[in-house]
Design an enzyme around this catalytic site. Structure first.
Site, PDB file in Angstrom:
ATOM      1  N   LYS A  27       0.842  -1.213   0.000  1.00 49.10           N
ATOM      2  CA  LYS A  27       0.000   0.000   0.000  1.00 49.10           C
ATOM      3  C   LYS A  27       0.867   1.249   0.000  1.00 49.10           C
ATOM      4  O   LYS A  27       1.999   1.250   0.500  1.00 49.10           O
ATOM      5  CB  LYS A  27      -0.956   0.029   1.199  1.00 49.10           C
ATOM      6  CG  LYS A  27      -0.329   0.206   2.597  1.00 49.10           C
ATOM      7  CD  LYS A  27      -0.067   1.649   3.005  1.00 49.10           C
ATOM      8  CE  LYS A  27       0.856   1.696   4.199  1.00 49.10           C
ATOM      9  NZ  LYS A  27       1.633   2.787   4.504  1.00 49.10           N
ATOM     10  N   ASP A 154      -2.947  -1.278   9.473  1.00 48.12           N
ATOM     11  CA  ASP A 154      -3.070  -1.335   8.009  1.00 48.12           C
ATOM     12  C   ASP A 154      -3.635  -2.667   7.514  1.00 48.12           C
ATOM     13  O   ASP A 154      -3.914  -2.810   6.323  1.00 48.12           O
ATOM     14  CB  ASP A 154      -1.688  -1.181   7.350  1.00 48.12           C
ATOM     15  CG  ASP A 154      -1.042   0.163   7.611  1.00 48.12           C
ATOM     16  OD1 ASP A 154      -1.758   1.118   7.947  1.00 48.12           O
ATOM     17  OD2 ASP A 154       0.195   0.259   7.463  1.00 48.12           O
TER      18      ASP A 154
HETATM   19  P1  ATP Z   1       4.047   0.265   7.686  1.00 46.20           P
HETATM   20  O1  ATP Z   1       4.033   0.896   6.329  1.00 46.20           O
HETATM   21  O2  ATP Z   1       2.810  -0.557   7.981  1.00 46.20           O
HETATM   22  O3  ATP Z   1       4.396   1.177   8.791  1.00 46.20           O
HETATM   23  P2  ATP Z   1       6.551  -0.886   6.957  1.00 46.20           P
HETATM   24  O4  ATP Z   1       6.317  -1.219   5.514  1.00 46.20           O
HETATM   25  O5  ATP Z   1       7.349   0.326   7.224  1.00 46.20           O
HETATM   26  O6  ATP Z   1       5.180  -0.854   7.708  1.00 46.20           O
HETATM   27  P3  ATP Z   1       6.979  -3.636   7.538  1.00 46.20           P
HETATM   28  O7  ATP Z   1       7.904  -4.236   6.524  1.00 46.20           O
HETATM   29  O8  ATP Z   1       5.543  -3.894   7.399  1.00 46.20           O
HETATM   30  O9  ATP Z   1       7.275  -2.083   7.647  1.00 46.20           O
HETATM   31  O10 ATP Z   1       7.414  -4.201   8.960  1.00 46.20           O
HETATM   32  C1  ATP Z   1       7.861  -3.490  10.031  1.00 46.20           C
HETATM   33  C2  ATP Z   1       8.355  -4.486  11.071  1.00 46.20           C
HETATM   34  O11 ATP Z   1       7.359  -5.491  11.339  1.00 46.20           O
HETATM   35  C3  ATP Z   1       9.561  -5.280  10.606  1.00 46.20           C
HETATM   36  O12 ATP Z   1      10.770  -4.601  10.839  1.00 46.20           O
HETATM   37  C4  ATP Z   1       9.455  -6.549  11.420  1.00 46.20           C
HETATM   38  O13 ATP Z   1      10.113  -6.387  12.655  1.00 46.20           O
HETATM   39  C5  ATP Z   1       7.968  -6.727  11.714  1.00 46.20           C
HETATM   40  N1  ATP Z   1       7.359  -7.860  10.958  1.00 46.20           N
HETATM   41  C6  ATP Z   1       6.733  -8.908  11.479  1.00 46.20           C
HETATM   42  N2  ATP Z   1       6.309  -9.749  10.529  1.00 46.20           N
HETATM   43  C7  ATP Z   1       6.678  -9.240   9.361  1.00 46.20           C
HETATM   44  C8  ATP Z   1       6.523  -9.671   8.012  1.00 46.20           C
HETATM   45  N3  ATP Z   1       5.912 -10.793   7.670  1.00 46.20           N
HETATM   46  N4  ATP Z   1       7.046  -8.878   7.066  1.00 46.20           N
HETATM   47  C9  ATP Z   1       7.645  -7.713   7.394  1.00 46.20           C
HETATM   48  N5  ATP Z   1       7.830  -7.281   8.635  1.00 46.20           N
HETATM   49  C10 ATP Z   1       7.349  -8.023   9.630  1.00 46.20           C
END
Ligand code: ATP
EC number: 2.7.1.148
Length: 316
Positions: A27, A154
């Site tokens: 997203k 989200d």
């Molecule tokens: P958002 O945009 O929702 O704030 P993001 O894209 O910045 O999230 P994500 O990759 O969704 O970040 O993940 C943030 C943290 O969630 C990761 O650093 C990790 O510690 C934890 N996490 C747990 N499960 C997962 C997964 N399946 N994939 C990614 N991160 C995960």
């Protein structure tokens, strides 16, 4: 509530016998308005989510325990234990439906870690949809979204996909009325991720010290632009209250944003809490050119083209 699924019982015929493959999108927030910090530690959000064509894929097979393997983005870095959102989602669904949480899950990850593209939330949504099909629990999308809300703000949006308004802490989702237009995006992925809680803390700090820009306010202009087909109109309405925080923590992102606009993007914003930057292009050919120029300029690890809106987590 459904009765417990028993591998050797009558219910064995329920659910899928073969593997279930679910594709789930990343997203971006076309508008991310961050309101005050609530007493529960979350900020009040007013956001417009938009699902784009960068996908993770989760395959679920029958098994005697719950196990997760993975390949792609974040392999070796991301824990595959009970802290992983895929495992947490499987347990949450099993608890809700009263079935045993048994599955062999394999994640093919293309959404970068900690990129502001909600990859972890996407994987949680994929796990809910995949395990629902594997276990034959037959929940509606609204029921799955209800379970999703406890896993992360989200996650409900990624069950539905498309373009949607998010309120509360982002978990209350309602679809946006828009023309069936496909928008063209360029997604500039950084080498190293940014932590979402740290970005919110930085925004609070900037606001306390009077250094933050004015908050975005209403989504009306954006919602109006989505009802038209002109990307130039949409470009003027994109906005992200977390952008100042992401730029303060990662000043080099200003160069990425400038490079995208110099390459012909109609607008560029930081995606969510960053550090991914997304650019709106006039058309598919322009998106390809911008992606090539961003890669050549060395302002990101990788630039990918994508389109949106796309559907949320789906089997097949
Ligand atoms: P958002 O945009 O929702 O704030 P993001 O894209 O910045 O999230 P994500 O990759 O969704 O970040 O993940 C943030 C943290 O969630 C990761 O650093 C990790 O510690 C934890 N996490 C747990 N499960 C997962 C997964 N399946 N994939 C990614 N991160 C995960």
């Amino acid at each position: 509530m459904t009765e417990a699924w028993r591998p050797d019982g009558e219910d064995e015929r329920r659910g899928a016998v073969g593997p279930v493959r679910v594709r789930v999108p990343a997203k971006v927030n076309l508008h991310l308005g961050v309101g005050p910090l609530r007493r529960d530690g979350y900020h009040e959000l007013n956001t417009v989510y938009h699902a784009i064509s960068i996908y993770d894929e989760l395959t679920a097979r029958r098994g005697d325990t719950l196990a997760l393997t993975m390949e792609g983005e974040g392999t070796g870095e991301l824990a595959l234990d009970d802290t992983n959102l895929v495992i947490r989602a499987a347990h949450a669904l099993a608890g809700y439906a009263g079935v045993l949480p048994h599955a062999r899950l394999h994640l093919r990850k293309q959404i970068p870690l900690a990129g502001g593209l909600a990859g972890g939330s996407a994987d949680a949504a994929a796990a809910l949809v995949a395990c629902d099909a594997l276990w034959g629990t037959g929940l509606s999308r609204d029921e799955l979204a209800g379970i999703a809300a406890d896993l992360g703000s989200d996650v409900p949006f990624l069950i539905y996909g498309g373009t949607a308004l998010g309120t509360g802490r982002g978990e209350a989702v309602s679809p946006v009325l828009a023309r069936p237009t496909s928008w063209h995006w360029v997604v500039a992925i950084a080498d190293v991720g940014l932590s979402t809680p740290t970005a919110y803390r930085e925004l609070d700090r900037l606001r306390d010290s009077g250094a933050a820009g004015a908050p975005l306010g209403s989504t009306d202009a954006l919602l109006g632009a989505l009802r038209q087909r002109d990307p130039r109109v949409l470009a003027r309405t994109l906005g992200n209250d977390l952008q100042d925080a992401a730029l303060a923590m990662r000043p080099a992102l200003a160069d990425t944003l400038k490079a995208g606009e110099a390459a012909g993007a109609l607008a560029g914003i930081v995606s969510g809490s960053g550090p991914t930057c997304v650019f709106l292009a006039a058309d598919a050919a322009s998106a390809e050119r911008i992606a090539a120029e961003l890669t050549a300029a060395g302002v990101c690890r990788e630039a990918r083209v994508a389109h949106g809106p796309v559907a949320g987590a789906r089997v097949g």
